[in-house]
Design a protein around this motif. Sequence first.
Motif, PDB file in Angstrom:
ATOM      1  N   VAL A  18      29.571  34.156 -29.502  1.00 27.52           N
ATOM      2  CA  VAL A  18      29.879  34.736 -30.992  1.00 27.52           C
ATOM      3  C   VAL A  18      29.658  33.444 -31.896  1.00 27.52           C
ATOM      4  CG1 VAL A  18      31.491  35.952 -32.167  1.00 27.52           C
ATOM      5  CG2 VAL A  18      31.478  36.175 -29.747  1.00 27.52           C
ATOM      6  N   ASP A  19      28.604  33.790 -32.639  1.00 25.80           N
ATOM      7  CA  ASP A  19      28.429  33.090 -33.630  1.00 25.80           C
ATOM      8  C   ASP A  19      28.419  31.264 -33.314  1.00 25.80           C
ATOM      9  OD1 ASP A  19      28.412  34.954 -35.483  1.00 25.80           O
ATOM     10  OD2 ASP A  19      30.740  34.703 -36.342  1.00 25.80           O
ATOM     11  N   ASP A  72      29.555  30.413 -30.571  1.00 24.70           N
ATOM     12  CA  ASP A  72      30.663  30.030 -29.612  1.00 24.70           C
ATOM     13  C   ASP A  72      30.312  30.335 -28.336  1.00 24.70           C
ATOM     14  OD1 ASP A  72      32.943  29.494 -28.412  1.00 24.70           O
ATOM     15  OD2 ASP A  72      34.353  31.065 -29.502  1.00 24.70           O
ATOM     16  N   THR A 110      33.702  39.296 -26.822  1.00 22.46           N
ATOM     17  CA  THR A 110      33.722  40.370 -27.789  1.00 22.46           C
ATOM     18  C   THR A 110      34.799  41.476 -27.289  1.00 22.46           C
ATOM     19  OG1 THR A 110      31.932  41.717 -27.186  1.00 22.46           O
ATOM     20  CG2 THR A 110      32.030  39.700 -29.122  1.00 22.46           C
ATOM     21  N   THR A 158      38.352  42.269 -33.499  1.00 18.60           N
ATOM     22  CA  THR A 158      38.068  40.907 -33.929  1.00 18.60           C
ATOM     23  C   THR A 158      39.089  39.842 -33.316  1.00 18.60           C
ATOM     24  OG1 THR A 158      36.870  41.678 -35.860  1.00 18.60           O
ATOM     25  CG2 THR A 158      37.503  39.038 -35.853  1.00 18.60           C
TER      26      THR A 158
END
Length: 489
Positions: free
Chosen positions: A129-130, A132, A137, A156
């Motif tokens: 994620v971004d 990471d 998720t 989120t």
Amino acid sequence: MHQHLRLALATATAAALTGGLLTFATAPAVAADSTRVAQADFNNDGKGDVAFSAQGAHVSGKEAAGQLVVLYGTSSGVSSAKRHTLSQNSTGVPGTAETGDEFGGDSAYADFNGDGYDDLAVSAPTEDVDGDTDGGTVAILWGSAAGITGKGVTVTDPARSSHDQWGDELAAGDFDGDGKADLAVGSSGTAIHVFKGGFTTSGTSGGRYTVTPPIMSGTGGPMNLTAGDIDGGPTDLIVDGFETETDYGWNRNFFIPGSASGLDDSAATSLKPGVITAVGDIDNDGYGDIVSGAYWNSTTEDGTPVPDSANGGKVWVTYGSASGPLTSEATGITQNTGNVPGTSEGNDFFGYELDLGDINGDDYLDLAIGVAGENIGEAVNTGSVTVLYGTANGLNTTSGTQSFSQDTAGVPGGNEDDDMLGMDLKLDDVTGDGKADLIVGSAENAGNGAVLHLPSNGRITTTGARTVSPSTSGVSTTGTPFFGANFAD
Ligand SMILES: [Ca+2]
Ligand SMILES: [Ca+2]
Ligand SMILES: [Ca+2]
Ligand SMILES: [Ca+2]
């Protein structure tokens, strides 16, 4: 069962190398059954539906991007004919299918938006994620008259920098008793984030708080979260984790009671061990009972650890009461107890998976036990399933027991090495006749996986038995999809 698949993958690899199952592992996911056992009904037609992962599945050539399969109940049970197979590339599903996301890693159902259709929270615990790596998720996919069609929203991660594997464990229940389903989300950290009910279809929740059970940090967080009502109040949470006070590797479960203000970790108490748990009212006294499978890390009656090699696994049964779990009176069941089928042998993995449901409709919940490491004849780790029936006095281990393998007359397939029948299972009424049917996952055909359907006619029967396979369900058998490795609870 999030970590369950990883276990399965590791196990399959080890089995291929050594001919035996690994003796360590982390866990599988289980059920949000409360006292009466809430089974999923995503299309609200009165017949139970089952959702499960194929989290190792290739999607558009991306290894282990993962898929989710939903089978809808019909009067003749579940089959691949009435289903949805979804990935992160499906229209409406948040995210994009990428290598190693393991979409479907864990899932939990409840009617999160209160529209009468059960919804499904599902994770991709090792999605990047971004930037990471393995941040993870979580999404909620909304139920509808057409079932789980893919329309969904992201839940989120509010604390991404403090942990990885967001959604590695999920559990749904009404922990504050306000009539709205809440969602508990675990990760690699010790804190469990609870999203309060009142979800809107755009994904807004009714608030959020964290609870921290007394589990060791640095051990990958909780192994499993299971919701259920033990004490007659709001839904409680059972956490399978590691005891802070003992050596690394010694697992312990914790009871965290629900209250009007939500889960109360200050009132957490220790339970018997087990790395997979189910909750339901076996003796029909109004209090949910806890069953935990200590399939790789069992104990003597006084709680002393026993090396896995010395036992084949134990299921601890802890009955509920108005004052919470009656832990000091818990009983342990092995294959050597009473007339329980089989004989306890090292690495049988008796208790690898558990689920409670009412097979005979007598209001006493019955227990299905996965014995995924059972050797039968020449077939190593081929696996079997044991069924015990509930009574007013608890589980009956002296009569009425049942056991099934793929060599049982009427069961499709045959016993082969490393089939691991019972690597997950569910007791849900998928035919709508008021009697819970048995749905069993396996690692059939070197990790392709398969789902076995054995109906109830008052007992589990092979009449009407069928196997649902990945190839008829839109799941590629490239690699090791592990179709049916982890059922939503
Ligand atoms: Ca249904
Ligand atoms: Ca809903
Ligand atoms: Ca009970
Ligand atoms: Ca029953």
